[in-house]
Motif scaffolding. Sequence first.
Motif, PDB file in Angstrom:
ATOM      1  N   MET A  26       0.816  -1.218   0.000  1.00 21.21           N
ATOM      2  CA  MET A  26       0.000   0.000   0.000  1.00 21.21           C
ATOM      3  C   MET A  26       0.847   1.265   0.000  1.00 21.21           C
ATOM      4  N   ASP A  30       0.059   4.066  -2.803  1.00 20.75           N
ATOM      5  CA  ASP A  30      -0.435   5.381  -2.390  1.00 20.75           C
ATOM      6  C   ASP A  30       0.588   6.475  -2.658  1.00 20.75           C
ATOM      7  N   ARG A  33       0.997   7.334  -6.406  1.00 23.51           N
ATOM      8  CA  ARG A  33      -0.100   8.176  -6.908  1.00 23.51           C
ATOM      9  C   ARG A  33       0.028   9.608  -6.391  1.00 23.51           C
ATOM     10  N   THR A  34       0.453   9.747  -5.130  1.00 23.59           N
ATOM     11  CA  THR A  34       0.638  11.085  -4.559  1.00 23.59           C
ATOM     12  C   THR A  34       1.801  11.797  -5.250  1.00 23.59           C
ATOM     13  N   ARG A 170       1.878   7.343   4.583  1.00 21.62           N
ATOM     14  CA  ARG A 170       1.177   7.620   3.317  1.00 21.62           C
ATOM     15  C   ARG A 170       0.453   8.967   3.360  1.00 21.62           C
ATOM     16  N   SER A 171      -0.166   9.256   4.505  1.00 22.63           N
ATOM     17  CA  SER A 171      -0.903  10.510   4.654  1.00 22.63           C
ATOM     18  C   SER A 171       0.056  11.677   4.882  1.00 22.63           C
TER      19      SER A 171
ATOM     20  N   LEU B 167      -5.623  10.582  -6.839  1.00 23.23           N
ATOM     21  CA  LEU B 167      -5.116  10.481  -5.477  1.00 23.23           C
ATOM     22  C   LEU B 167      -5.922   9.402  -4.734  1.00 23.23           C
ATOM     23  N   PRO B 168      -5.271   8.550  -3.924  1.00 26.43           N
ATOM     24  CA  PRO B 168      -6.046   7.599  -3.119  1.00 26.43           C
ATOM     25  C   PRO B 168      -6.952   8.370  -2.151  1.00 26.43           C
TER      26      PRO B 168
END
Lengths: 183, 183
Positions: A26, A30, A33-34, A170-171, B167-168
């Motif tokens: 993940m 993630d 994509r970011t 990820r965030s 974006l996820p």
Amino acid sequence: MLYIALLHYPVLNKEGKVVATAIANMDIHDIARTAKTFGVEKFYVINPLEAQRRLAGQIVSHWREGYGAAYNPSRKEAFKKVEIKSSLEDVLTEITAVHDGKPQIIVTGANFQGELLTCADLREALKRNHLPYLIIFGTGSGIAQEVVDQADHRLEPVRGKDGYNHLPVRSAVAVILDRVVEI
Amino acid sequence: MLYIALLHYPVLNKEGKVVATAIANMDIHDIARTAKTFGVEKFYVINPLEAQRRLAGQIVSHWREGYGAAYNPSRKEAFKKVEIKSSLEDVLTEITAVHDGKPQIIVTGANFQGELLTCADLREALKRNHLPYLIIFGTGSGIAQEVVDQADHRLEPVRGKDGYNHLPVRSAVAVILDRVVEI
């Protein structure tokens, strides 16, 4: 010119034991994509273990050239950003060769205190010049101390309400890129 | 007073077929930690399927009261924010009962165009008053049209470089909360 890296170096945990972190599927999805969303040049996944790099390489190939590339073209675009490396030194060598100069190294950490680079200052620096910058994110217990020691700057962390500082990496990558990149 | 919701309503896909989205374990973990970081009142997971809600409930219980609560106290704090509901109506009823007034409903979508609420305006509104606001995020192909139609506002999307808008949802929630919440 902004590069990011996710570091899986073995670090010491609270009990002083050496712990290595595994590459999480993940995280690659993630953060790729970011990275694509915010126009990052490359997203380096750094892991010293050969078996971990092989596994990550299979995931990347699936989405970049395999069945996944046809199944999901936007995922393919994101995975083009991903490079898997065995050490930070390899990453620095590659960026230095492309730009004919060493990148500014910026490390991140949820517990950083003291003199820190602000996201606003980094945003200005990225707008003003075209030198390469590398932001390094950690996994597990954070970035190994020897990497923090060789960095040019430590970035201010994302501060949570009431001192809560347990954002997933990820965030954290998404929030920090949104703060420092002007689309 | 900010609430967020992740909606798993069945929607039509590109071929016009009804598709339901499953609750992803990682969505609950990441968005719960992000909600806790940004001081959100509650994070509602909305799914009309009883089996899906039961599974999500087991995950939440593990981290809130079970073995996970002792193993990882910061995760426990994040999971206290999570509520599982079967419909948006149930969420609106609960928020309305707590605040003695209906929340402003704000929907999100990567493809929204036209007249949109800006994150800057929402940030000001959240600072100015203490009325409840509910930001709804979608999964899979986005938020069902009937939910978009009953919203008070559509929020501007996170715009990626060169029009990339994949974006996820986990990352989109983090970026949007960082933009609209003043810690």
